[in-house]
Motif scaffolding. Structure first.
Motif, mmCIF file in Angstrom:
data_model
loop_
_atom_site.group_PDB
_atom_site.id
_atom_site.type_symbol
_atom_site.label_atom_id
_atom_site.label_comp_id
_atom_site.label_asym_id
_atom_site.label_seq_id
_atom_site.Cartn_x
_atom_site.Cartn_y
_atom_site.Cartn_z
ATOM 1 N N LEU A 152 1.997 1.708 -6.089
ATOM 2 C CA LEU A 152 2.218 0.919 -4.867
ATOM 3 C C LEU A 152 2.011 1.850 -3.695
ATOM 4 C CD1 LEU A 152 5.446 -1.139 -5.629
ATOM 5 C CD2 LEU A 152 3.072 -1.925 -5.623
ATOM 6 N N PHE A 153 1.150 1.442 -2.803
ATOM 7 C CA PHE A 153 0.801 2.288 -1.680
ATOM 8 C C PHE A 153 0.970 1.460 -0.421
ATOM 9 C CE2 PHE A 153 -1.992 4.779 1.024
ATOM 10 C CZ PHE A 153 -1.791 6.071 0.570
ATOM 11 N N GLY A 154 1.614 2.016 0.587
ATOM 12 C CA GLY A 154 1.746 1.214 1.797
ATOM 13 C C GLY A 154 2.713 1.838 2.760
ATOM 14 N N PRO A 155 2.730 1.325 3.974
ATOM 15 C CA PRO A 155 3.504 1.955 5.033
ATOM 16 C C PRO A 155 5.003 1.931 4.768
ATOM 17 C CG PRO A 155 2.636 -0.147 5.773
ATOM 18 C CD PRO A 155 1.991 0.153 4.455
ATOM 19 N N SER A 156 5.680 2.820 5.431
ATOM 20 C CA SER A 156 7.130 2.916 5.335
ATOM 21 C C SER A 156 7.766 1.600 5.766
ATOM 22 C CB SER A 156 7.609 4.051 6.241
ATOM 23 O OG SER A 156 8.984 3.966 6.464
ATOM 24 N N ASP A 177 -3.825 4.264 -12.563
ATOM 25 C CA ASP A 177 -4.868 3.430 -13.132
ATOM 26 C C ASP A 177 -5.228 2.329 -12.140
ATOM 27 O OD1 ASP A 177 -4.987 4.771 -15.641
ATOM 28 O OD2 ASP A 177 -3.071 3.823 -16.131
ATOM 29 N N PHE A 178 -4.180 1.752 -11.552
ATOM 30 C CA PHE A 178 -4.410 0.690 -10.574
ATOM 31 C C PHE A 178 -3.630 1.006 -9.314
ATOM 32 C CE2 PHE A 178 -4.073 -1.070 -14.863
ATOM 33 C CZ PHE A 178 -5.373 -1.482 -15.054
ATOM 34 N N ILE A 179 -4.182 0.665 -8.184
ATOM 35 C CA ILE A 179 -3.462 0.874 -6.933
ATOM 36 C C ILE A 179 -3.390 -0.442 -6.170
ATOM 37 C CG2 ILE A 179 -3.390 2.130 -4.753
ATOM 38 C CD1 ILE A 179 -5.020 4.329 -6.049
ATOM 39 N N TYR A 180 -2.178 -0.836 -5.814
ATOM 40 C CA TYR A 180 -2.014 -1.968 -4.900
ATOM 41 C C TYR A 180 -1.715 -1.410 -3.524
ATOM 42 C CZ TYR A 180 -1.500 -5.126 -8.879
ATOM 43 O OH TYR A 180 -1.712 -5.858 -10.017
ATOM 44 N N ILE A 181 -2.444 -1.860 -2.552
ATOM 45 C CA ILE A 181 -2.141 -1.442 -1.186
ATOM 46 C C ILE A 181 -1.413 -2.582 -0.493
ATOM 47 C CG2 ILE A 181 -3.066 -0.566 0.975
ATOM 48 C CD1 ILE A 181 -5.447 0.444 -0.623
ATOM 49 N N LEU A 182 -0.234 -2.267 0.001
ATOM 50 C CA LEU A 182 0.596 -3.294 0.634
ATOM 51 C C LEU A 182 0.593 -3.101 2.133
ATOM 52 C CD1 LEU A 182 3.748 -3.017 -1.662
ATOM 53 C CD2 LEU A 182 1.815 -4.584 -1.911
ATOM 54 N N ASN A 183 0.806 -4.219 2.841
ATOM 55 C CA ASN A 183 1.025 -4.116 4.273
ATOM 56 C C ASN A 183 1.627 -5.418 4.781
ATOM 57 O OD1 ASN A 183 1.135 -2.968 6.772
ATOM 58 N ND2 ASN A 183 -0.986 -2.230 6.730
ATOM 59 N N GLU A 184 1.944 -5.411 6.063
ATOM 60 C CA GLU A 184 2.485 -6.586 6.765
ATOM 61 C C GLU A 184 3.918 -6.917 6.333
ATOM 62 O OE1 GLU A 184 -0.266 -9.905 6.762
ATOM 63 O OE2 GLU A 184 -1.974 -8.527 6.844
ATOM 64 N N LYS A 185 4.496 -7.794 7.170
ATOM 65 C CA LYS A 185 5.851 -8.288 6.884
ATOM 66 C C LYS A 185 5.784 -9.800 6.847
ATOM 67 C CE LYS A 185 8.519 -4.604 7.711
ATOM 68 N NZ LYS A 185 9.842 -4.078 7.634
ATOM 69 N N PRO A 186 6.222 -10.494 5.855
ATOM 70 C CA PRO A 186 6.567 -9.965 4.532
ATOM 71 C C PRO A 186 5.386 -9.325 3.829
ATOM 72 C CG PRO A 186 6.484 -12.375 4.531
ATOM 73 C CD PRO A 186 6.373 -11.940 5.946
ATOM 74 N N ILE A 222 -0.331 -7.987 -0.593
ATOM 75 C CA ILE A 222 -1.274 -7.042 -1.193
ATOM 76 C C ILE A 222 -2.570 -7.166 -0.429
ATOM 77 C CG2 ILE A 222 -2.545 -6.467 -3.281
ATOM 78 C CD1 ILE A 222 -0.203 -7.695 -4.855
ATOM 79 N N ILE A 223 -2.905 -6.135 0.334
ATOM 80 C CA ILE A 223 -4.111 -6.254 1.150
ATOM 81 C C ILE A 223 -5.318 -5.649 0.455
ATOM 82 C CG2 ILE A 223 -2.914 -6.367 3.371
ATOM 83 C CD1 ILE A 223 -3.796 -3.375 3.698
#
Ligand code: ATP
Ligand code: ATP
Ligand code: MG
Ligand code: MG
Lengths: 301, 222, 221, 221, 222
Positions: free
Chosen positions: B31-35, B189-198, B201-202
């Motif tokens: 899981l990758f994404g901003p604080s 193996d897999f990366i999900y990039i998260l962002n926004e509120k709520p 998965i971008i």
């Protein structure tokens, strides 16, 4: 003659019990209140609540258990005096067994309360005089009430109790009877030289010296009140209830004849008291404050 | 393990809203994404530490978890050794345990510190105890919330290869949270990039599809 | 105060002599032994019951709701009322133990619960993840978290124990008891004796507090 | 026990009637008011003194060493010894307040100190770096850290307050006091009255514990 | 600020032994080195939080500190706003304070979270509060112990440039601890590289002497 001097505050105290019954007329009338004296009557459930105030002078006149008088006298270096004896012999052996004298206690278990108190010493003295002190088992309860409970429940079959517990016990369980009047036994054991004194009226010595007229009047009225009580037991018992000295007029009325309410001024009973205190002193010097009181202990007018 | 339409609110703050994600069995999913986006929240939900408001979480059967929390979460009154012993007590008998614990303490380079209390450790050392505890525990689901932070580069490399080695020896489902692009690329193996509120998965990256790491790095550089 | 000061506040010298006199009789030591036994018994029972019950109540809301009213009552019920009933149940030697228990136990209980509640949720989550069973969580997490609370409770309870035991002795007057001597000193206005006994109790209490603290130091804090 | 069981343990119905009778007289309410006043006063003074002194002692080792023996003595000194002297010093209405204070105060004090000691050293370091003055550290750091301890202490102390106040009332017998009624009921063997009064005290205590908890909930925990 | 022959032992563990170091006034000095070497210990000694066993610490006259600790060290019972307000109360009057606090909360991108309690924050968010608190406080000595850990890359870049900007506006003596080579190179004027037990300075880099960053990076890659 200064007219608007502040009236002197006087507090007259008693215990909630037989020793105050004799005074009930005065308490009810709030007697002795004049321009010069502002008299306040208080009654306490336990002597502990009185001693402090007697010593620090908040209470000027008080009825107290008979042995507290010499204790206070000795411990305060003679600042109180005994004016009169107000109760004699309100101790009884009661129970559901059939006995008529101290001697018959032999082999029995006697219920006692308040270890180390005057009744305790008196009872032990009597057992000794009857040569059965090692033949009677004494079973102490925490206090009179607890012993009374035990007698009512007939867990204890013979017990030493003071008034008004005697009457109370008899009312709550009609099987219980008065078996021995301890005062009679005492008189017999001491060849009539003393009685089983139980209560006294004491006064703050300084106060007595400075207010001679007041004391004279007090004693006069006190004697009158005692006589009135003895003659009008029903009315007296109603006043006792009304003034919250004891809760039940019925009990009081039945108890009054057995409470030994008297008025005996100091000079009448001096010899008997000395005899009595000596017996206590021999049992335990602390019970009269470490030494026998001297002449100055007795109030003289 | 799979989240289906999961929603989670803290008071008025919607962290997840009809959120769906899959963690493949025995794979490392990052899981990758901003604080503040909700990564730790997802990890907690996956480990059943946080109740969800809505939706469903399908857990692997017989899931046994271990978890490197964002903070070390050590028992202050126990030594390094006892902290690891604590979680292993129900799992191994005492002989075996002694060896395993010593081994793992060795691996995270805390040999001389096994009797130290957490308060006597430096930040990076405490983090390593937490790592040792999670690795030593025979789990089949491993959740790592910024596991290598506070470590110097050399240690970080060593810990990463240790992790790789252990994972290769016995595969586990891994949920891996990091802010470090290199770590993400090296391990996942897999990366999900998260962002926004709520959280949304971008982007989704299947590392196996890439030959060139720099391209992945570029996509991660949000 | 008009009169002799000694009757209210005896000089240290008078008190000292009274103390010396006391220490010459064996009865004094027997009395001390009995009262100490009562205090320590009351204290230990309070600690045992308070800590164990405190744990259960602290961990489980249901158990808490069950016991809380009962302990609220124990916390309050007047000594006088207890003694009346206790006298029926126990020998008068044991009444003070029971009374001390009723006073000290709720303190330990309350503190234990507060200690349990102060446990870091993050550590409990960690335990949950690693499948640690209840008993081990109690032993290894709740226990250590609640220690400072329990310690404070125990120190308060021990001190109170002395006070309460002697008060209950005054009211129930068992044969060998400091309370009975206190009562007698009061009735006979032997104020130096009263002070000497008070001094003995204070010394005993300080001694036992020291012992307790030495014992507690062994535990983590 | 052959005859009258009621003399030991009255039935709930008898107690209930006694209670009803009581509630018909105004004296009962005045008595309740006075005893409540004493308990609450003793409790509040204990809290005030215990918390303030606890803070100073918790923060400063020197102050602690100074007060610790004194409070050790207060913790222990028997009620009997206090009462005889206290009656001289105070009006008898106030003696129970004083006694309650002497019992409750050490509990609050001990708990406050434990609370202070539980403060995270790391936060104190932070305060030192940012030059926060003593007063603000007390207000913003020690205060919040010690709250759960103080809460536990207050709940224990309030319950104990009722118990102790009525016990001290029994021993010092001020005019309007539940203790005097308890004593009288016992002396005159009005056991149902005794139970009715006990019931009243328990109800009062539960009520005040609820009030306290509502008040405390306002604070951080 | 200067350490002269400073020694520090924890029980039997010698962390510093006759250790000497200088922090130039109004410069950024970086401590770089493996986990457990003693960086935090040095920072604590510099801020007078840890007593030394031996030696001398010469402190700048009228030193006023602010400190980003390795953990956020927030008051749990106060909101984000109040945590910053707490340290500023003695420094600014209330009008000025409101503005300053709002500004700094803005700068660390926690605008919507100023009333949150620390427990309701994510790891990176708590770290940012600690940063805001240190930056907002008008110190002349600033100690940063891994200040940017737990932040995503974008935030980290922003925080670094924020720090640079603030530092340029009003110079302070900075003691900067990090495990990140890029951070060290980007921010520092001087870098001390520490290693061994007890800690030794094994390398000293004056960044101003280098034109090529990669060379510095190479030297840092221990
Ligand atoms: N107990 C809580 N109460 C209220 N809000 C919370 C709580 N826990 C988390 N949040 C909020 O939920 C959001 C997501 O938090 P989370 O810890 O999952 O972030 P994250 O992605 O792990 O961030 P980071 O990288 O900084 O650790 C944040 O805005 C946080 O303020
Ligand atoms: N209170 C303490 N008691 C005992 N040892 C301590 C204490 N504080 C620190 N140490 C030890 O001192 C050494 C240096 O710790 P320090 O926290 O300074 O390391 P560091 O360089 O900051 O490491 P990191 O990068 O992991 O934060 C470590 O070995 C640690 O175990
Ligand atoms: Mg997180
Ligand atoms: Mg560090």
């Amino acid at each position: 003659e200064p007219v608007n001097t502040e009236p002197v505050n006087v507090t007259i105290a008693g215990l909630k019990g037989p020793t105050s019954i004799g005074m009930i007329k005065m308490i009810d009338e709030k007697a002795l209140n004049t321009d010069k004296y502002n008299v306040n009557y208080v009654t306490e459930s336990a002597p502990d609540a009185l001693t402090g105030k007697i010593i620090n002078g908040e209470i000027q006149i008080s009825s107290v258990p008979i042995n507290l008088a010499p204790i206070l006298y000795n411990k305060t270096g003679g600042k109180v005096q005994l004016m009169a004896v107000n109760t004699i012999g309100n101790l009884y052996i009661v129970g559901t067994d059939d006995i008529e004298s101290i001697g018959e206690l032999e082999g029995k278990i006697l219920g006692m309360s308040a270890k180390g108190s005057t009744p305790d010493f008196a009872m032990n003295y009597l057992l000794n005089q009857n040569n059965i002190s090692d033949k009677v088992e004494l079973n102490y309860a925490m206090d009179h009430a607890t012993m009374s409970q035990s007698v009512i429940a007939e867990d204890t079959r013979v017990a030493l109790l003071p008034q008004p517990f005697v009457t109370q016990t008899m009312i709550k369980n009609s099987n219980v009877k008065i078996l021995v009047d301890l005062n009679e036994a005492w008189k017999a054991a001491t060849d009539n030289t003393s009685q089983l004194y139980t209560g006294a009226v004491i006064v703050n010595k300084d106060f007595a010296e400075n207010n001679k007229d007041f004391i004279e009047e007090f004693l006069k009225q006190y004697e009158a009140s005692v006589n009135w009580v003895l003659e009008n037991q029903k009315d007296a018992s109603l006043l006792v209830e009304k003034n919250e000295i004891m809760p039940s007029a019925a009990v009081v009325e039945k108890a009054i004849p057995y409470c030994g309410i008297v008025y005996e001024p100091a000079h009448n009973v001096k010899d008997g008291l000395n005899e009595f205190y000596k017996i206590l002193f021999d049992s335990n010097p602390a019970s009269v404050g470490g030494k026998l009181p001297d002449e100055g202990f007795y109030f003289t007018e | 393990m799979e989240f289906i339409n999961v929603s989670k609110k803290f008071n008025d703050l919607k962290v997840l809203n009809n959120f769906n994600i899959r963690f493949e069995k025995d794979k490392i999913t990052c899981l990758f994404g901003p604080s503040g986006v909700g990564k730790t929240t997802i990890a907690n939900i996956a480990a059943n530490l946080t109740e969800i408001d809505n939706g469903e979480v399908k857990v692997t059967e017989n899931a046994v978890y271990s978890f490197v929390f964002q903070e070390p979460r050590l028992l202050e009154w126990y030594s390094v050794y006892d902290n690891i012993d604590f979680v292993l007590k129900n799992v191994y008998n005492s002989d075996k345990r002694v060896n395993i614990i010593k081994d793992y303490i060795d691996m995270v380079e805390l040999k001389d510190f096994e009797s130290y209390k957490p308060k006597e450790l430096s930040g990076g050392m405490a983090q390593r105890v937490s790592l040792a505890r999670a690795f030593a525990y025979p789990s089949n689901v491993l959740i790592l919330d910024e596991p290598f932070k506070g470590l110097d580069m050399k240690l970080k490399r060593e810990m990463i290869s240790l992790f790789k080695k252990l994972w290769n020896e016995s595969k586990r489902t891994v949920l891996f949270i990091t802010h470090d692009v290199d770590e993400a690329v090296t391990l996942s193996d897999f990366i999900y990039i998260l962002n926004e509120k709520p959280a949304k998965i971008i982007d989704y990256i299947n590392i196996l599809e890439y030959n060139d790491v720099s391209e992945v790095k570029y996509r991660l550089d949000i | 105060m008009i009169i002799d000061q000694e009757i209210y506040l005896p000089s240290p010298i008078t008190t000292f002599y009274a103390l010396i006199d006391m220490l010459k009789t064996t009865d004094t030591y027997i009395t001390i032994l009995y009262s100490t036994y009562r205090t320590v018994a009351g204290f230990l029972i309070s600690c045992g019951a308070g800590i164990v019950l405190g744990y259960f109540c602290g961990i489980n809301k249901l158990v808490y709701d069950l016991f809380n009213p009962l302990i609220g009552i124990i916390r309050t019920i007047p000594v006088m009322s207890i003694i009346i009933i206790a006298i029926m149940w126990f020998k008068d030697t044991n009444v003070p133990i029971f009374v001390a228990f009723l006073m000290c136990f709720p303190i330990i209980w309350t503190n234990t619960i507060s200690g349990i509640k102060s446990t870091d949720v993050k550590l409990l989550q960690m335990c949950k993840v690693y499948n640690i069973n209840r008993l081990r969580i109690i032993k290894s997490v709740y226990f250590y978290s609640s220690i400072p609370y329990i310690k404070a409770g125990m120190i308060s309870a021990l001190g109170l124990g002395w006070k309460v035991t002697s008060a209950a002795e005054v009211l129930s007057l068992p044969k060998y008891s400091i309370g009975r001597f206190l009562y007698d000193s009061k009735v006979y206005l032997e104020i130096p004796d009263l002070f000497a006994w008070t001094f003995i109790i204070i010394m005993l209490s300080i001694l036992f507090e020291k012992l307790l603290k030495i014992f507690l130091r062994g535990l983590y804090d």
